[in-house]
Design an enzyme around this catalytic site. Sequence first.
Site, PDB file in Angstrom:
ATOM      1  N   CYS A  70     -34.163  26.773-133.805  1.00  0.00           N
ATOM      2  CA  CYS A  70     -35.274  26.432-132.911  1.00  0.00           C
ATOM      3  C   CYS A  70     -35.320  27.381-131.717  1.00  0.00           C
ATOM      4  O   CYS A  70     -36.413  27.752-131.255  1.00  0.00           O
ATOM      5  CB  CYS A  70     -35.179  24.985-132.446  1.00  0.00           C
ATOM      6  SG  CYS A  70     -33.672  24.581-131.519  1.00  0.00           S
TER       7      CYS A  70
ATOM      8  N   HIS B  71     -32.854  20.921-128.159  1.00  0.00           N
ATOM      9  CA  HIS B  71     -33.884  21.516-129.011  1.00  0.00           C
ATOM     10  C   HIS B  71     -34.820  22.349-128.149  1.00  0.00           C
ATOM     11  O   HIS B  71     -35.101  22.000-126.999  1.00  0.00           O
ATOM     12  CB  HIS B  71     -34.675  20.414-129.725  1.00  0.00           C
ATOM     13  CG  HIS B  71     -35.777  20.923-130.599  1.00  0.00           C
ATOM     14  ND1 HIS B  71     -35.530  21.579-131.792  1.00  0.00           N
ATOM     15  CD2 HIS B  71     -37.133  20.884-130.452  1.00  0.00           C
ATOM     16  CE1 HIS B  71     -36.688  21.911-132.345  1.00  0.00           C
ATOM     17  NE2 HIS B  71     -37.666  21.506-131.551  1.00  0.00           N
TER      18      HIS B  71
END
Length: 378
Positions: free
Chosen positions: A68, A323
């Site tokens: 990510c 994230h």
Amino acid sequence: MGQSSGRPERSKNLELTLSEAIMAEANQHNIKEEAKEPKGKDLKLLSVFGVADLKNRAVGLYNVGQTCCLNSLLQVFLMNIHFTRILRRMVVPWQAVQKRRNVPYQMLLLLEEMQCGKEKAVSPIDLAYCLSAYRVELFVQHDAVQLFLTLWNLIKMQMKKPELVEELNDLYTIGVQEHLACQECFFETKRRSSMLTLPLPVLDTNSHMLKTLEDCLQCFFCPEELTDHNMCFCDQCGKRTPFLQSMKLVHLPQVLTIHLKRFCFRSSGYIHKLSHYLPFPENLDFSAVLTENQCQADDNEKAAWQYELFAVVAHSGSASWGHYCAYVRSLTECKWYCFNDSEVCQVSWDDVKCTYGHSKLHWGQTAYLLIYMKKHPL
């Protein structure tokens, strides 16, 4: 996760300007449209960006092993038309093994797949494998600032053509002048240096939360007294003396990357994420934020210090896990998109402002990298 606070012969190489697919499509388009008068908006965009740049689409990237962070940074690079213009003119490696290990070439292949395909998302696995040869491993939680610096330096090192390296430097490099003055004899040393990011504190020297991005800039360029155990040795005085350390802004690039130092060390030795509310403007005029004493630039340089926000790399989670996603403003469409790995959606400025942070949502989404673009480059 976070930091507390960086010409082969033409007979042997191919110079790539546009991909064959893009060039063929552009030629076909020109044949069909040569008798037609271009629309005013299209003509203006073509004069600024070119045919290949207008094909730049908002396409997602699959997460292929905790990528990510990599995906978010790739979107920021590849949605930047000024960067892809440089990328398309690179010298293509001759041997297959060199192609597999060349980061800018793998980025170029990924860009072509994103622009020429019809899928909503593509896989960056070849680029990820390429980066693993340089210790950017899969299934590892990377810090966005460290990875940005690693990617940029690999691109610069492997770009080969000196003129492209110079353009890359001009596009991203910040120029500053460091000052160090003895407070007893007032002897001062000056040193020019360059930076790829402005690492802005989000706390002041008394550990109080700063309230705006402009406050962070003022704090970064504010002189600091070096006393007690921080004193420096003065050659003129022949002893350790108090010093005044300061930094002045000399040059700002077309693409300005700001690192908000959201991660800090606690006295316990653990890294802590600072998630408090910190707004940043959509438009930023550096000449209005900094004082005359904080700048070392002429009027022509400062006249170009007006910026518009281009992208935000946001982090959600804690200092040990989390994230990343990216909010990017398309330069051709003037629309904001959220790139969350393979999921891409159009968003509003109000959605981007949700990355300002919140002191009660410690694991919430907060801006970590801000990328500003000059409105009127010299």
